[in-house]
Design a protein around this motif. Structure first.
Motif, PDB file in Angstrom:
ATOM      1  N   GLN A 289       5.533 -14.202   7.182  1.00 18.09           N
ATOM      2  CA  GLN A 289       4.565 -13.401   7.925  1.00 18.09           C
ATOM      3  C   GLN A 289       4.484 -13.819   9.387  1.00 18.09           C
ATOM      4  OE1 GLN A 289       0.789 -15.581   5.966  1.00 18.09           O
ATOM      5  NE2 GLN A 289       0.190 -13.928   7.320  1.00 18.09           N
ATOM      6  N   ASP A 290       4.722 -15.114   9.658  1.00 20.41           N
ATOM      7  CA  ASP A 290       4.596 -15.603  11.036  1.00 20.41           C
ATOM      8  C   ASP A 290       5.702 -15.079  11.937  1.00 20.41           C
ATOM      9  OD1 ASP A 290       3.201 -17.125  12.952  1.00 20.41           O
ATOM     10  OD2 ASP A 290       4.661 -18.754  12.780  1.00 20.41           O
ATOM     11  N   HIS A 291       6.810 -14.658  11.319  1.00 27.37           N
ATOM     12  CA  HIS A 291       7.956 -14.199  12.122  1.00 27.37           C
ATOM     13  C   HIS A 291       8.216 -12.709  11.943  1.00 27.37           C
ATOM     14  CE1 HIS A 291       9.422 -18.238  13.377  1.00 27.37           C
ATOM     15  NE2 HIS A 291       8.802 -18.618  12.278  1.00 27.37           N
ATOM     16  N   THR A 292       7.222 -11.980  11.455  1.00 33.32           N
ATOM     17  CA  THR A 292       7.378 -10.540  11.246  1.00 33.32           C
ATOM     18  C   THR A 292       6.184  -9.811  11.840  1.00 33.32           C
ATOM     19  OG1 THR A 292       8.495 -11.002   9.142  1.00 33.32           O
ATOM     20  CG2 THR A 292       7.786  -8.734   9.534  1.00 33.32           C
ATOM     21  N   GLY A 293       6.453  -8.833  12.682  1.00 31.18           N
ATOM     22  CA  GLY A 293       5.367  -8.061  13.270  1.00 31.18           C
ATOM     23  C   GLY A 293       4.859  -6.987  12.320  1.00 31.18           C
ATOM     24  N   ILE A 294       3.672  -6.480  12.606  1.00 32.03           N
ATOM     25  CA  ILE A 294       3.106  -5.390  11.815  1.00 32.03           C
ATOM     26  C   ILE A 294       4.031  -4.178  11.882  1.00 32.03           C
ATOM     27  CG2 ILE A 294       1.193  -3.749  11.656  1.00 32.03           C
ATOM     28  CD1 ILE A 294       0.313  -6.404  10.730  1.00 32.03           C
ATOM     29  N   TYR A 295       4.294  -3.571  10.732  1.00 28.99           N
ATOM     30  CA  TYR A 295       5.144  -2.384  10.703  1.00 28.99           C
ATOM     31  C   TYR A 295       4.403  -1.209  11.326  1.00 28.99           C
ATOM     32  CZ  TYR A 295       8.169   1.355   9.051  1.00 28.99           C
ATOM     33  OH  TYR A 295       9.009   2.443   9.000  1.00 28.99           O
ATOM     34  N   LYS A 296       5.054  -0.559  12.267  1.00 27.28           N
ATOM     35  CA  LYS A 296       4.458   0.602  12.938  1.00 27.28           C
ATOM     36  C   LYS A 296       5.249   1.840  12.557  1.00 27.28           C
ATOM     37  CE  LYS A 296       2.634  -2.046  16.831  1.00 27.28           C
ATOM     38  NZ  LYS A 296       1.274  -2.048  16.262  1.00 27.28           N
ATOM     39  N   SER A 297       4.547   2.794  11.962  1.00 28.34           N
ATOM     40  CA  SER A 297       5.204   4.008  11.500  1.00 28.34           C
ATOM     41  C   SER A 297       5.568   4.902  12.669  1.00 28.34           C
ATOM     42  CB  SER A 297       4.278   4.759  10.543  1.00 28.34           C
ATOM     43  OG  SER A 297       4.870   5.975  10.144  1.00 28.34           O
ATOM     44  N   ASP A 298       6.728   5.560  12.552  1.00 29.61           N
ATOM     45  CA  ASP A 298       7.185   6.493  13.583  1.00 29.61           C
ATOM     46  C   ASP A 298       6.709   7.917  13.324  1.00 29.61           C
ATOM     47  OD1 ASP A 298       8.525   4.586  15.050  1.00 29.61           O
ATOM     48  OD2 ASP A 298      10.414   4.865  13.966  1.00 29.61           O
ATOM     49  N   ARG A 299       6.054   8.136  12.177  1.00 29.51           N
ATOM     50  CA  ARG A 299       5.702   9.504  11.793  1.00 29.51           C
ATOM     51  C   ARG A 299       4.207   9.651  11.594  1.00 29.51           C
ATOM     52  NH1 ARG A 299       8.179  11.645   6.767  1.00 29.51           N
ATOM     53  NH2 ARG A 299       7.654  13.630   7.763  1.00 29.51           N
ATOM     54  N   ASP A 300       3.666  10.752  12.059  1.00 27.56           N
ATOM     55  CA  ASP A 300       2.298  11.126  11.734  1.00 27.56           C
ATOM     56  C   ASP A 300       2.313  11.880  10.404  1.00 27.56           C
ATOM     57  OD1 ASP A 300       1.239  10.070  14.074  1.00 27.56           O
ATOM     58  OD2 ASP A 300       1.655  11.909  15.209  1.00 27.56           O
ATOM     59  N   VAL A 301       1.373  11.554   9.544  1.00 28.72           N
ATOM     60  CA  VAL A 301       1.324  12.171   8.225  1.00 28.72           C
ATOM     61  C   VAL A 301       0.357  13.341   8.265  1.00 28.72           C
ATOM     62  CG1 VAL A 301       0.801  11.815   5.793  1.00 28.72           C
ATOM     63  CG2 VAL A 301       1.887   9.997   7.119  1.00 28.72           C
ATOM     64  N   ALA A 302       0.919  14.543   8.308  1.00 28.80           N
ATOM     65  CA  ALA A 302       0.092  15.749   8.350  1.00 28.80           C
ATOM     66  C   ALA A 302       0.041  16.433   6.988  1.00 28.80           C
ATOM     67  CB  ALA A 302       0.637  16.724   9.398  1.00 28.80           C
ATOM     68  N   ASP A 303       1.141  16.327   6.219  1.00 30.60           N
ATOM     69  CA  ASP A 303       1.210  16.970   4.904  1.00 30.60           C
ATOM     70  C   ASP A 303       0.463  16.134   3.875  1.00 30.60           C
ATOM     71  OD1 ASP A 303       1.858  18.491   2.732  1.00 30.60           O
ATOM     72  OD2 ASP A 303       4.006  18.520   3.109  1.00 30.60           O
ATOM     73  N   HIS A 304      -0.228  16.773   2.960  1.00 28.57           N
ATOM     74  CA  HIS A 304      -0.975  16.062   1.924  1.00 28.57           C
ATOM     75  C   HIS A 304      -0.468  16.378   0.517  1.00 28.57           C
ATOM     76  CE1 HIS A 304      -4.640  14.412   4.193  1.00 28.57           C
ATOM     77  NE2 HIS A 304      -3.764  14.812   5.096  1.00 28.57           N
ATOM     78  N   HIS A 305       0.702  16.996   0.404  1.00 29.89           N
ATOM     79  CA  HIS A 305       1.246  17.374  -0.903  1.00 29.89           C
ATOM     80  C   HIS A 305       2.658  16.803  -1.058  1.00 29.89           C
ATOM     81  CE1 HIS A 305      -2.135  20.118  -1.385  1.00 29.89           C
ATOM     82  NE2 HIS A 305      -1.888  20.570  -0.172  1.00 29.89           N
ATOM     83  N   TYR A 306       2.860  16.066  -2.164  1.00 31.17           N
ATOM     84  CA  TYR A 306       4.113  15.336  -2.369  1.00 31.17           C
ATOM     85  C   TYR A 306       4.578  15.451  -3.813  1.00 31.17           C
ATOM     86  CZ  TYR A 306       3.042  13.390   2.188  1.00 31.17           C
ATOM     87  OH  TYR A 306       2.771  13.267   3.526  1.00 31.17           O
ATOM     88  N   ASP A 307       5.848  15.093  -4.011  1.00 32.17           N
ATOM     89  CA  ASP A 307       6.360  14.993  -5.380  1.00 32.17           C
ATOM     90  C   ASP A 307       5.884  13.693  -6.032  1.00 32.17           C
ATOM     91  OD1 ASP A 307       7.857  17.396  -5.197  1.00 32.17           O
ATOM     92  OD2 ASP A 307       9.462  16.323  -4.148  1.00 32.17           O
TER      93      ASP A 307
END
Length: 514
Positions: free
Chosen positions: A13-31
């Motif tokens: 954890q000390d050598h890993t940054g917080i994961y930052k998503s490249d996508r905005d989640v607009a859809d609310h329906h998934y498989d």
């Protein structure tokens, strides 16, 4: 640095940054919606996304917040539950299936690293299991025979990679090691590039079963055909909580004076056993050692585990500096194998993976491969072997009874008078205790600055009293492994609700009256 479910900082954890998503989640329906952003959740989501499913990962905190950020990251087919036990409980053919499944899991990780150019320092390695007396030698011979029968490439050897005295040793080929947080972040990036969605800081509040599965979170409602619980242990109350016992394991990363770092994996045969390997992080080599396992909430002074582990390491290695100390949690299954498949008591569209014992890094990929087949309705030789609904009246029965008798004991102790502490002034800075306060118990923690945090100590999962973990500064439930921070917020399931907080000002006022 990523956040993790403990006060101590791990090497990863000390050598890993917080994961930052490249996508905005607009859809609310998934498989498929995968709940949990550790190695199991991200690996499963990627395989399903590759297969054409539209997938969403919901993570209550940040990716790798749980055990993935606190593992020692051994990738092995030579498992914590030896093939002697697996053969006895499930038969030799199924032991061979376990060996095959874990080998395929390591191959999947290796393939992902090469295919997607994930730089996580994946390296093939051998594993060495060594005996130190005649009793261990006899046990080692039984393990060698059972491992060989299961299909592992094992042989006796005259040398081991660590400077520890031994009388006999076995070498197993086909093992590996890697950096788990960099691997998961690499998978997550590929998953998003393929159209997958990740939402962090998004605790799941409820699931409703309508025409589709409806997942209710603090960031809105999401629907899916299938749900996967990749949360280490499923939340709420389920049969699996009676089949999995929570354990904690301790680790440290040290630098050495002589630069003689072992390249392979090494394990002694004590119970609990100690284990060693090397990891290079940002150009620096570290010896990573682990051990001192105990059931969660059953060690009064957890700091002692770090001291004893350090003493063992210093006895055999010229330690220059202890750079990191941390602990993490795993769940021990009653019969020795994980539970992967349909969640017991729920309809067919809810899946789970849990009970990995100390082999979570390899069983996570076993789970991902099997869950992909189950959701795609493809045949798998592993379905029955890892079925969470399996009922085995003999295999693991003693462990099952022992664990749940202990749970009953914890329930009974809840009604006993707590330790009589003269007052809150007796608490040292950084100390936590369950104290008797008038007619109730309170879990009280005093920070280094003297600030008092007080909560009701009854676990919201199944009503056991929590215990103080001095090493990680958390409140741990000794029954089913739920863990809370000093303010009662959930760190580790199966609890899904915080402990009831007692206002510090009210407590201080009442204290002044007595």
């Amino acid at each position: 640095m990523i956040h993790r479910d403990g006060n101590c900082t791990s090497l990863w954890q000390d050598h890993t940054g917080i994961y930052k998503s490249d996508r905005d989640v607009a859809d609310h329906h998934y498989d498929v919606i995968v709940i949990g952003g550790g190695i199991t959740g991200i690996s499963t989501a990627l395989l399903l996304q590759e297969a054409g499913k539209k997938c969403l990962v919901l993570e209550a905190r940040n990716l790798c917040f749980g055990t993935t950020g606190g593992t020692t990251a051994h990738l092995n087919t030579l498992l914590d539950t030896p093939y002697t036990t697996i053969s006895k409980n499930f038969g030799e053919e199924n032991a061979a299936l376990v060996a095959r499944a874990t080998k395929e899991a390591i191959e999947l990780i290796n393939t992902n690293c090469k295919r997607y150019l994930i730089d996580c320092d994946f390296m093939e390695a051998d594993a060495f299991l060594f005996a130190q007396d005649e009793k261990q030698e006899r046990e080692l011979e039984d393990i060698r025979k059972a491992s060989e029968a299961a299909g592992l490439d094992v042989r006796y050897t005259t040398g081991i990679p660590v400077p520890i005295p031994f009388t006999k040793a076995m070498q197993a080929k086909g093992q590996a090691k890697f950096n788990p947080t960099l691997y998961v972040h690499g998978l997550a990036r590929v998953f998003e590039e393929l159209g997958g969605a990740i939402v962090q800081e998004c605790p799941v509040q409820a699931i409703e079963k309508n025409d589709r599965m409806e997942v209710i979170t603090i960031k809105g409602r999401f629907s899916a055909v299938d749900i996967v619980y990749a949360t280490h242990i499923p939340p709420g109350i389920n049969l699996l909580h009676l089949r999995c016992a929570p354990w904690r394991s301790y680790a440290m990363a040290v630098t050495l004076e002589n630069d003689q770092y072992p390249e392979d994996l090494a394990y002694d045969m004590h119970d609990p056993y100690n284990y060693y390997r090397t990891q290079v992080v940002d150009g620096q080599k570290y010896l990573v050692a682990g051990g001192m396992d105990h059931k969660t909430g059953h060690e009064e002074e957890t700091g002692r585990c770090f001291r004893e582990l350090e003493s063992i390491v210093r006895q055999h290695f010229p330690v220059r500096e202890v750079c990191y100390r941390w602990s993490s949690q795993y769940f021990e299954p009653a019969d020795g194998l994980p539970y992967i498949g349909h969640l017991p008591g729920e309809q067919e569209h809810i899946f789970v993976a849990t009970g990995y014992s100390g082999n979570g890094m390899v069983y996570s990929s076993v789970a991902a491969l099997l869950l992909r087949q189950l959701i795609l309705q493809e045949p798998s030789p592993y379905t029955e072997l890892f079925d969470p609904n399996r009922i085995k009246p003999v295999a693991g029965f003693t462990n099952f009874i022992k664990h749940n008798a202990d749970v009953v004991k914890q329930f009974a102790e809840k009604f006993l008078p707590a330790e009589n502490i003269p007052g809150l002034s007796a608490l040292a800075p950084g100390e936590g205790k369950v104290v008797k306060y008038e007619d109730q118990k309170l879990a009280v923690y005093k920070s280094e600055s003297g600030e008092v945090h007080a909560i009701h100590p009854v676990c919201t999962h199944m009503r056991c009293d929590v215990k103080w973990n001095s090493a990680e500064r958390s409140w741990d439930c000794p029954c089913h492994g739920a863990r809370y921070d000093v303010d009662g917020n959930v760190l580790t399931g199966p609890a899904d609700r915080a402990l009831e907080k007692v206002g510090v000002s009210t407590l201080a006022t009442e204290q002044g009256r007595h």
